[in-house]
Write a protein that holds these residues in place. Sequence first.
Motif, mmCIF file in Angstrom:
data_model
loop_
_atom_site.group_PDB
_atom_site.id
_atom_site.type_symbol
_atom_site.label_atom_id
_atom_site.label_comp_id
_atom_site.label_asym_id
_atom_site.label_seq_id
_atom_site.Cartn_x
_atom_site.Cartn_y
_atom_site.Cartn_z
ATOM 1 N N ARG A 2 0.841 -1.186 0.000
ATOM 2 C CA ARG A 2 0.000 0.000 0.000
ATOM 3 C C ARG A 2 0.879 1.240 0.000
ATOM 4 O O ARG A 2 1.818 1.349 0.783
ATOM 5 C CB ARG A 2 -0.906 -0.018 1.227
ATOM 6 N N GLU A 309 -2.574 -4.382 -5.346
ATOM 7 C CA GLU A 309 -1.268 -3.866 -5.731
ATOM 8 C C GLU A 309 -1.446 -2.914 -6.908
ATOM 9 O O GLU A 309 -2.034 -3.272 -7.924
ATOM 10 C CB GLU A 309 -0.355 -5.025 -6.131
ATOM 11 N N SER A 312 3.499 -1.854 -8.812
ATOM 12 C CA SER A 312 4.586 -2.831 -8.908
ATOM 13 C C SER A 312 4.726 -3.422 -10.308
ATOM 14 O O SER A 312 4.859 -4.628 -10.474
ATOM 15 C CB SER A 312 4.364 -3.954 -7.885
ATOM 16 N N GLN A 315 3.051 -6.702 -11.633
ATOM 17 C CA GLN A 315 2.247 -7.221 -10.527
ATOM 18 C C GLN A 315 1.058 -6.330 -10.203
ATOM 19 O O GLN A 315 0.229 -6.694 -9.377
ATOM 20 C CB GLN A 315 3.117 -7.375 -9.266
ATOM 21 N N ALA A 316 0.955 -5.170 -10.798
ATOM 22 C CA ALA A 316 -0.185 -4.299 -10.558
ATOM 23 C C ALA A 316 -1.470 -5.030 -10.927
ATOM 24 O O ALA A 316 -1.585 -5.609 -11.998
ATOM 25 C CB ALA A 316 -0.052 -3.007 -11.359
ATOM 26 N N ARG A 318 -2.594 -7.297 -8.703
ATOM 27 C CA ARG A 318 -2.581 -8.437 -7.786
ATOM 28 C C ARG A 318 -3.384 -8.089 -6.536
ATOM 29 O O ARG A 318 -3.272 -6.991 -6.001
ATOM 30 C CB ARG A 318 -1.145 -8.781 -7.389
ATOM 31 N N TYR A 320 -4.292 -9.350 -2.563
ATOM 32 C CA TYR A 320 -3.664 -10.154 -1.524
ATOM 33 C C TYR A 320 -4.318 -9.855 -0.182
ATOM 34 O O TYR A 320 -4.941 -8.800 0.023
ATOM 35 C CB TYR A 320 -2.157 -9.874 -1.458
#
Length: 750
Positions: A2, A309, A312, A315-316, A318, A320
């Motif tokens: 974050r 996310e 990143s 990985q944007a 993602r 979790y």
Amino acid sequence: MRKKNRSDVIWLCVLIIISVHACTPGDSVGISESISHESSPMPIIIDTDMGADDVIAILSLLGREDIEVLAITIAATGLVDCEHGIRHATKLISLAGADRIPLACGRKLPIIGDRVFPSSFREAANGFYGMPVPGTSRSYEIDQAASLIIDVIEEETRPVHLLTLGPLTNIGDLLAQKTEIAEKITSITMMGGALDVPGNVSLETGLSGATNVEWNFYIDPVAVEIVMETDIEKTLVPLDATNQVPLTSDFYTLLKANQKTRLAEYVLDLLEENPSMLRGGFFLWDPLAAVSIMDTDLIEYENQNIDVELDSGDQAGRVYKSGLGNPVHIAAKVDPSEIEQEIIAALNGIEHEELVMGLTPIASNAARASLVWAFPVEQLTLEEPVHMFFPPHLTEDLVIFPGWDGKIHAVERDRGVQRWVFDPEGDSAGYLPTNGKQVFVTGSDGKLYALDIKTGEENWRIETEGKLGAPYPYGDLILAWDDAGSLEAFDQSTGEVIWEHELESEVAVFVQPPLHIPFTIADDTVFFPERGIFKAIDMMSGSVIWRYEAEEWVSWRHIISEDRVFIIDDGGQVLSIDSESGEVVWKSSLDSTDNLLLLSTGDDRLFVRQKSNKIIALDLVSGDFLWENETPYGINEIDPMFEVVDDDVLYINSSDWNSESGAISAFDIPTGGLIWTFDNGSELGKFAVYDDLIAFGTFDGEFLVINRNDGEIVAEFESGAITFSPPGLSDSEAYFLCLDGNFYAIAWEN
């Protein structure tokens, strides 16, 4: 993680969205044309990118009397463009006799960024997957999906449920344009995300950094964040749940037996037009999300706080679990057969009890094995697919296996949820020996790794000069070849090299290491062949105890039984050697031209393959001939598959690659008589034996369990793709890696 400026990013996007729509007002499809409804049905709006699984989901919802579809919007950032999406949606509502359902399409690009689905995906969706879809005169406005949803919700007196089956761009636009509309949305169900399982983006695009991202959330991460930040009750149907419901031939068979409506007929036509959907790798992604609306009792949920996310790279998008995230209901566990029945019943407008159960066992006593879960890894990409030769490792709660992606995966046996994954710097070896606490891994990077079996954490690693063969733990040591020309022993606790034995010549067989382990350990002695030499060395020191020299070569395959070592030399003779002294006890008189191969021992007999399919039994003590018999096809020379059980029966696999046929035969060890042969007309994979069961895959997409006493089928399962590697097996469960890129867990009733 974050970021502190996340809210600024989101509200900047909101301002952009509002300003764009303020400049481009458009007329949406008239709400007055929407279908009439009673107070009892659940009012929903479907936002879809019209993939093949979306079609099944939408038609199943249109077939339900207790659900009222108020509108359908097309997510043009997903699989289809606006024109084709509207045409296909028009076809679906026409099939359901619901032509008055309004349609609209959203923007072409994400709120921020330019991510898109692969062109091959979009071409298939825009082509309606080969289905005949007529042109439509239905009017619609581009970039008006959010406006249509707002109009429908504001005219509706009941709280509305949203179902999203594609990227969340339209819903992000909706909530940014009119935030107060959230008060009239009772809940939103989203198919998207991957929490404890791998994502599916990297499997298709090669984006190594997107390994935990699912397509719908990958396309528009900002839209996902906007939705997650609202106070609307949210339900997430992630890949963790959808991995448990692959589309199988069982679904097709049941659907074919239940054709009461045009909706069911259309889905059957879709599957028959696209048979590849039934060959593995295709899941009931969006239909499971639809089921979560139809009947929440069919799905087990858990409540988690979920974060997104944003910053990143690949990985944007993602999602979790995080204490800082937003509360979400997450679909966690399902019964695949119950889900299939719910979908097919909905397509036919009937209840479960009215379904015609069309499954026909392939044998009178065979049970239809049910899917417990399917874990997607990746389709075959390795240059040296050595994984097909080794079974998975089963612990009390985990199944550990090498994937086609070169990684080691540990998955929970009951749920198929990934516990850990290990990615060596080179492709993993495939063979995964353990000492109960550690898993040992070698690979093409020349390293030996020791992993904690419960967590996958690396305890130690050591690098050698050459590529390592398969590791072999024994006592406190672990042995492995390296192709630089040595056999090395390492301390299991630390990885320290204890000794290194340099070879005098090349190993007799070192084909695609680590296909084979050309050494055997017994009574603290290591036995192995070199070119023209067979050695026995001390396990503790690596020093030579004795050596046997042939003129040219000795066989790579050898057998240790009690105090004897059995090998074949370049004269084509089978030799019995005293394991302590190295003295030759006896030599056979078999013909050297007959391509001899040692198989196994049992009941004081040594079994030898002669030619390609003849089995000969020799007396272990004297070398005398006892009996011979034949298998239907040839016995694999590089990796023969056989098993001796209780010194009573020899089970052996034979195959003919030219005719793509194979068989498993059972021979009585004392007499050599054939007990039974199983031959279903397909080449067979490697088998595993457990108690009275033998389990194996076939090259025509079946996985079979047979009774080892009579060869009769006990259970069968259709994956639709080749299964070559031996399974992990228990009394009523099997675990196996399939060439469709999935690792399956199945179960059956005894």
